[in-house]
Design a protein around this motif. Sequence first.
Motif, PDB file in Angstrom:
ATOM      1  N   ASN A  69       0.839  -1.193   0.000  1.00 42.15           N
ATOM      2  CA  ASN A  69       0.000   0.000   0.000  1.00 42.15           C
ATOM      3  C   ASN A  69       0.875   1.244   0.000  1.00 42.15           C
ATOM      4  O   ASN A  69       2.063   1.178   0.316  1.00 42.15           O
ATOM      5  N   LEU A  70       0.282   2.358  -0.339  1.00 44.35           N
ATOM      6  CA  LEU A  70       0.986   3.634  -0.334  1.00 44.35           C
ATOM      7  C   LEU A  70       1.500   3.942   1.069  1.00 44.35           C
ATOM      8  O   LEU A  70       0.765   3.817   2.044  1.00 44.35           O
TER       9      LEU A  70
ATOM     10  N   GLY B 293      -0.297   7.472  -6.782  1.00 45.09           N
ATOM     11  CA  GLY B 293       0.436   7.631  -5.523  1.00 45.09           C
ATOM     12  C   GLY B 293       0.650   9.096  -5.163  1.00 45.09           C
ATOM     13  O   GLY B 293       0.593   9.470  -3.999  1.00 45.09           O
ATOM     14  N   TRP B 294       0.882   9.937  -6.180  1.00 45.09           N
ATOM     15  CA  TRP B 294       1.049  11.370  -5.925  1.00 45.09           C
ATOM     16  C   TRP B 294      -0.307  12.019  -5.666  1.00 45.09           C
ATOM     17  O   TRP B 294      -0.426  12.891  -4.824  1.00 45.09           O
ATOM     18  N   GLN B 295      -1.331  11.584  -6.413  1.00 43.00           N
ATOM     19  CA  GLN B 295      -2.677  12.143  -6.208  1.00 43.00           C
ATOM     20  C   GLN B 295      -3.155  11.881  -4.777  1.00 43.00           C
ATOM     21  O   GLN B 295      -3.832  12.718  -4.183  1.00 43.00           O
TER      22      GLN B 295
ATOM     23  N   CYS C 171       5.362   4.170  -3.466  1.00 46.25           N
ATOM     24  CA  CYS C 171       4.217   3.856  -4.317  1.00 46.25           C
ATOM     25  C   CYS C 171       4.361   2.454  -4.912  1.00 46.25           C
ATOM     26  O   CYS C 171       5.270   2.218  -5.718  1.00 46.25           O
ATOM     27  N   PRO C 172       3.458   1.520  -4.542  1.00 39.21           N
ATOM     28  CA  PRO C 172       3.486   0.213  -5.196  1.00 39.21           C
ATOM     29  C   PRO C 172       3.096   0.365  -6.668  1.00 39.21           C
ATOM     30  O   PRO C 172       2.543   1.396  -7.061  1.00 39.21           O
ATOM     31  N   PRO C 173       3.389  -0.647  -7.497  1.00 39.20           N
ATOM     32  CA  PRO C 173       3.147  -0.519  -8.944  1.00 39.20           C
ATOM     33  C   PRO C 173       1.749  -0.029  -9.315  1.00 39.20           C
ATOM     34  O   PRO C 173       1.596   0.799 -10.212  1.00 39.20           O
ATOM     35  N   GLU C 174       0.708  -0.513  -8.611  1.00 44.67           N
ATOM     36  CA  GLU C 174      -0.650  -0.125  -8.999  1.00 44.67           C
ATOM     37  C   GLU C 174      -0.943   1.352  -8.717  1.00 44.67           C
ATOM     38  O   GLU C 174      -1.892   1.897  -9.256  1.00 44.67           O
ATOM     39  N   LEU C 175      -0.113   2.008  -7.911  1.00 43.67           N
ATOM     40  CA  LEU C 175      -0.269   3.447  -7.667  1.00 43.67           C
ATOM     41  C   LEU C 175       0.820   4.246  -8.379  1.00 43.67           C
ATOM     42  O   LEU C 175       0.925   5.454  -8.200  1.00 43.67           O
ATOM     43  N   ALA C 176       1.627   3.546  -9.186  1.00 43.99           N
ATOM     44  CA  ALA C 176       2.685   4.210  -9.948  1.00 43.99           C
ATOM     45  C   ALA C 176       2.405   4.013 -11.440  1.00 43.99           C
ATOM     46  O   ALA C 176       1.480   4.605 -11.968  1.00 43.99           O
ATOM     47  N   TYR C 177       3.173   3.136 -12.087  1.00 40.32           N
ATOM     48  CA  TYR C 177       3.022   2.975 -13.532  1.00 40.32           C
ATOM     49  C   TYR C 177       2.454   1.628 -13.936  1.00 40.32           C
ATOM     50  O   TYR C 177       2.635   1.171 -15.061  1.00 40.32           O
TER      51      TYR C 177
ATOM     52  N   LEU D  34       8.935   2.051 -16.144  1.00 43.12           N
ATOM     53  CA  LEU D  34       8.877   1.836 -14.702  1.00 43.12           C
ATOM     54  C   LEU D  34       7.716   0.930 -14.286  1.00 43.12           C
ATOM     55  O   LEU D  34       7.458   0.766 -13.095  1.00 43.12           O
ATOM     56  N   SER D  35       7.017   0.323 -15.260  1.00 42.67           N
ATOM     57  CA  SER D  35       5.923  -0.603 -14.941  1.00 42.67           C
ATOM     58  C   SER D  35       6.445  -1.750 -14.082  1.00 42.67           C
ATOM     59  O   SER D  35       7.534  -2.268 -14.326  1.00 42.67           O
ATOM     60  N   GLY D  36       5.645  -2.123 -13.093  1.00 44.28           N
ATOM     61  CA  GLY D  36       5.997  -3.262 -12.253  1.00 44.28           C
ATOM     62  C   GLY D  36       6.897  -2.928 -11.081  1.00 44.28           C
ATOM     63  O   GLY D  36       7.192  -3.795 -10.269  1.00 44.28           O
ATOM     64  N   LEU D  37       7.342  -1.679 -10.986  1.00 42.64           N
ATOM     65  CA  LEU D  37       8.277  -1.296  -9.925  1.00 42.64           C
ATOM     66  C   LEU D  37       7.575  -0.549  -8.798  1.00 42.64           C
ATOM     67  O   LEU D  37       6.654   0.235  -9.026  1.00 42.64           O
ATOM     68  N   THR D  38       8.045  -0.808  -7.575  1.00 41.79           N
ATOM     69  CA  THR D  38       7.663   0.015  -6.434  1.00 41.79           C
ATOM     70  C   THR D  38       8.625   1.194  -6.425  1.00 41.79           C
ATOM     71  O   THR D  38       9.844   1.012  -6.496  1.00 41.79           O
TER      72      THR D  38
END
Length: 119
Positions: free
Chosen positions: A16-17, A71-73, A89-95, A104-108
């Motif tokens: 989670n964030l 993640g920024w929002q 930011c975990p991947p689902e809140l990033a790219y 950067l997909s898949g990266l925390t």
Amino acid sequence: MEKPQIELPTGPAPENLVVEDLVVGEGAEATPGATVEVHYVGVDFASGQEFDSSWDRKQTIEFSLDRLIAGWQEGIPGMRVGGRRKLICPPELAYGPTGGGHPLSGLTLVFVIDLLDVK
């Protein structure tokens, strides 16, 4: 302020964030959808490799929060001008997940953000 050095936490990447105030600002408060001016550094949680830094470009960046990664929002509102905040930011809140088409997909991702102005 100077460019921050990001200390990575040990252990597995959070699911989670994570929002951590490193310096609490005393100026205007960022609200959802606000336009903000920031300095930031971003690194990959797993490797510690820096992938972006407004400090290295010697230029702040200004944008509307509703145009950014989730993640920024979620992580910037409530922050005050003059503050410095770390977001993980975990991947689902990033790219997005691996294979999402962004480098950067898949990266925390770990960001340290300095809030300079809210408009």
